[in-house]
Design an enzyme around this catalytic site. Structure first.
Site, PDB file in Angstrom:
ATOM      1  N   TYR A  85      -6.633 -12.111  21.731  1.00  0.00           N
ATOM      2  CA  TYR A  85      -5.904 -10.676  21.313  1.00  0.00           C
ATOM      3  C   TYR A  85      -4.250 -11.167  20.764  1.00  0.00           C
ATOM      4  O   TYR A  85      -3.797 -10.312  19.844  1.00  0.00           O
ATOM      5  CB  TYR A  85      -5.741  -9.916  22.741  1.00  0.00           C
ATOM      6  N   PHE A 137       2.587   4.413  -7.521  1.00  0.00           N
ATOM      7  CA  PHE A 137       1.335   4.041  -7.381  1.00  0.00           C
ATOM      8  C   PHE A 137       0.854   5.017  -6.118  1.00  0.00           C
ATOM      9  O   PHE A 137       1.709   5.584  -5.239  1.00  0.00           O
ATOM     10  CB  PHE A 137       1.167   2.541  -6.784  1.00  0.00           C
ATOM     11  N   THR A 138      -0.334   5.410  -6.183  1.00  0.00           N
ATOM     12  CA  THR A 138      -1.011   6.380  -5.455  1.00  0.00           C
ATOM     13  C   THR A 138      -0.739   6.442  -3.864  1.00  0.00           C
ATOM     14  O   THR A 138       0.239   7.326  -3.334  1.00  0.00           O
ATOM     15  CB  THR A 138      -2.566   6.570  -5.511  1.00  0.00           C
ATOM     16  N   ASP A 228       6.366  -4.451  -4.155  1.00  0.00           N
ATOM     17  CA  ASP A 228       4.870  -4.475  -3.941  1.00  0.00           C
ATOM     18  C   ASP A 228       4.111  -5.604  -4.343  1.00  0.00           C
ATOM     19  O   ASP A 228       4.411  -5.933  -5.747  1.00  0.00           O
ATOM     20  CB  ASP A 228       4.312  -3.123  -4.566  1.00  0.00           C
ATOM     21  N   LYS A 271      -6.161  -7.809  -3.055  1.00  0.00           N
ATOM     22  CA  LYS A 271      -6.294  -8.199  -4.409  1.00  0.00           C
ATOM     23  C   LYS A 271      -5.994  -9.385  -4.665  1.00  0.00           C
ATOM     24  O   LYS A 271      -6.962 -10.455  -4.658  1.00  0.00           O
ATOM     25  CB  LYS A 271      -4.905  -7.396  -5.151  1.00  0.00           C
ATOM     26  N   ARG A 395      -7.869   6.875 -14.027  1.00  0.00           N
ATOM     27  CA  ARG A 395      -6.368   6.864 -13.731  1.00  0.00           C
ATOM     28  C   ARG A 395      -5.549   7.542 -14.755  1.00  0.00           C
ATOM     29  O   ARG A 395      -5.186   7.335 -15.951  1.00  0.00           O
ATOM     30  CB  ARG A 395      -6.065   5.283 -13.960  1.00  0.00           C
ATOM     31  N   PHE A 462      -8.361  12.124  -6.079  1.00  0.00           N
ATOM     32  CA  PHE A 462      -9.308  11.383  -7.032  1.00  0.00           C
ATOM     33  C   PHE A 462     -10.504  10.892  -6.380  1.00  0.00           C
ATOM     34  O   PHE A 462     -11.631  10.505  -6.790  1.00  0.00           O
ATOM     35  CB  PHE A 462      -8.600  10.422  -7.894  1.00  0.00           C
TER      36      PHE A 462
HETATM   37  C1  PLP Z   1      -4.274  -1.454  -3.836  1.00  0.00           C
HETATM   38  C2  PLP Z   1      -2.776  -1.045  -3.784  1.00  0.00           C
HETATM   39  C3  PLP Z   1      -1.938  -0.712  -2.773  1.00  0.00           C
HETATM   40  C4  PLP Z   1      -2.555  -0.260  -1.617  1.00  0.00           C
HETATM   41  O1  PLP Z   1      -3.324  -1.288  -0.783  1.00  0.00           O
HETATM   42  P1  PLP Z   1      -4.579  -1.123  -0.090  1.00  0.00           P
HETATM   43  O2  PLP Z   1      -5.021  -2.355   0.494  1.00  0.00           O
HETATM   44  O3  PLP Z   1      -5.763  -0.221  -0.862  1.00  0.00           O
HETATM   45  O4  PLP Z   1      -4.346  -0.194   1.490  1.00  0.00           O
HETATM   46  C5  PLP Z   1      -0.625  -0.767  -2.990  1.00  0.00           C
HETATM   47  N1  PLP Z   1      -0.079  -1.073  -4.152  1.00  0.00           N
HETATM   48  C6  PLP Z   1      -0.964  -1.462  -5.122  1.00  0.00           C
HETATM   49  C7  PLP Z   1      -0.231  -1.928  -6.274  1.00  0.00           C
HETATM   50  C8  PLP Z   1      -2.043  -1.598  -4.900  1.00  0.00           C
HETATM   51  O5  PLP Z   1      -2.746  -1.918  -5.909  1.00  0.00           O
END
Ligand code: PLP
Length: 470
Positions: A85, A137-138, A228, A271, A395, A462
């Site tokens: 943990y 970004f969303t 980011d 990613k 998009r 979306f």
């Molecule tokens: C995917 C993404 C996020 C969010 O991350 P999640 O792991 O999907 O929660 C943030 N910023 C960018 C540029 C992304 O492509």
């Protein structure tokens, strides 16, 4: 022009072929469906590719998020999970990897990127604040808005033009940022939200010169720069290829230098970092870290696992190491480029220059007869699926959502359908199949009639919206 003639042309130019720098140890069979089966599946999914069952998909280019193939070393690492943990050894391995390659002092693991976005937004933003960023970004913007901030797009104008050949279309327009600082006041701007590369602009990079200048401007006003870092490794390749002085620097060196101009980063490890789930947040400021460490316990888990199993942190630590290898990044972006060049040869409208993680079909030029309110990009995603079982993502106007104050639809300049390439999953032969299916849709473009939204969720619509064909 056919693929054969393209290859022949390449040989005439004396080009040497390249191949993916891995071989396949385990295979996962793909299901091939009939057009009739796809029509049924798409109708059941409300013409939204997010609502398809993946079993009904042939080549899945919905996203590069969590869809990477892990290496044999990462799978071996999964067996070394220390499922304690508190204080798991895998956490310390992860901390080492982030410090070595991204350079930040303090690490907070999270279950995925948006977990990190939530923590940093709640920690730094006060209601009424303003957050400038190089395009939205969303999930990022939503967490900033939920924390009470207004988001301001300060990316250079070229980013909004899918045909502008600027090599660094992700750059911040420092004039726009300076104007916002003058207008809102530096004390109402908790940080600049910098993304490398910029997903919504087509995977476009930020230059080293731009982040350096941004740092200088923000230093003059006492404003933080937060990165980011989701696709920052891919951004580093573009710097190596395009920016004077970086051709002989490794991806790892470029990544490290870029991060050194920022105060911290959040990461969707799904990613660049080559894992199926995971994320992290890292900062240099100890007092910010204190606060993040308080919050992570509330929303994610203890600060030494943040929602991840020990084995997941181990795979992530190894994934970070693999993700900064030059050979890997070159072939990853090379595969995207290969697909983009095929489409370019056939005069199919895509965002140029070709970005790092995806090809973005320009649905406005693909379907010039469809108004934006008829969801041209969503329509194209549906047509592609019907043609071949390839899954892509909208998009455009559906993703952009509504202004939270006025309730009006945002009308983004870019109306794109994204073909996102998972890392280390498909071969160039799959890219050929994809290109040919896009071509078939392009040849039939006059028959597309658009969609109407019949169900609209409140947040990030979306993902779950439903449509009907007109
Ligand atoms: C995917 C993404 C996020 C969010 O991350 P999640 O792991 O999907 O929660 C943030 N910023 C960018 C540029 C992304 O492509």
């Amino acid at each position: 022009m056919t693929r054969m003639s393209l290859h022949t042309m390449g040989q005439q130019r004396g080009r040497r072929s390249w191949a993916e720098p891995w071989k396949i140890k385990m295979v996962e069979p793909l299901k091939v469906t009939t057009r009739e089966e796809r029509e049924t599946a798409l109708t059941e999914a409300g013409y939204n590719t997010f609502l398809l069952r993946s079993d009904d998909v042939y080549i899945d280019l919905l996203t590069d998020s969590g869809t990477s193939a892990m290496s044999d070393r990462q799978w071996a690492g999964m067996m070394l999970g220390d499922e304690a943990y508190a204080g798991s050894r895998n956490y310390y391995h992860l901390e080492d990897a982030v410090r070595r390659h991204y350079g930040y002092r303090f690490l907070v693991p999270t279950h995925q990127g948006r977990g990190a976005e939530h923590l940093i937004s709640q920690t730094l933003i006060k209601p009424g604040d303003h957050v400038p960023g190089n395009m939205y970004f969303t999930t990022t913007r939503l967490h900033q808005e939920l924390a009470g901030a207004t988001f301001h797009d300060v990316i250079i104008d070229a980013a909004h033009d899918p045909q502008d050949p600027n090599p660094f279309k992700g750059n911040v327009d420092l004039g726009k940022l300076a104007a916002l600082i003058a207008d809102a006041g530096a004390d109402r701007i908790p940080y600049v939200s910098l993304a490398g590369t910029v997903n919504m602009a087509g995977g476009q990079p930020v230059s080293m010169a731009n982040v350096r200048d941004l740092r200088a401007l923000c230093d003059r006003h006492g404003i933080r720069v937060l990165l980011d870092a989701t696709r920052m490794v891919e951004n580093a390749l573009f710097i190596q290829e395009r920016e004077p002085g970086y051709a002989d620097r490794s991806i790892a060196e470029i990544l490290h230098e870029f991060c050194s101009y920022t105060d911290g980063a959040w990461m969707s490890a799904k990613k660049d970092n080559l894992v199926n789930i995971g994320g992290w947040l890292a900062v240099n400021d100890e007092s910010v870290f204190e606060e993040l460490r308080n919050l992570v316990v509330v929303y994610e888990g203890l600060h030494t696992y943040g929602g991840m199993a020990g084995r997941d942190m181990e795979a992530l630590a190894i994934g970070i190491e693999e993700s900064v290898q030059d050979e890997h990044v070159r072939s990853r972006v090379g595969q995207v480029r290969y697909l983009g060049e095929l489409l370019t040869e056939w005069d199919i409208p895509i965002v140029q220059p070709i970005g790092g993680h995806a090809i973005f079909l320009d649905a406005r030029r693909f379907y010039p007869h469809l108004a934006q309110d008829l969801f041209p990009a969503q329509t194209l995603a549906a047509e592609l699926y019907l043609d071949s079982g390839i899954r892509s993502m909208e998009r455009g106007i559906a993703s952009a959502g509504r202004n939270p104050e006025t309730g009006e639809n945002y009308h983004p300049k870019l109306e794109l359908t994204r073909l996102t390439i998972p890392r280390r999953v498909y071969t160039q032969a799959h890219m050929d199949v994809v290109a040919e299916s896009v071509k078939a849709c392009y040849d039939a473009r006059d028959t597309a009639r658009g969609l109407r939204m019949v169900y609209e969720p409140r947040y990030l619509r979306f993902f779950q919206a439903r449509f009907e064909p007109l």
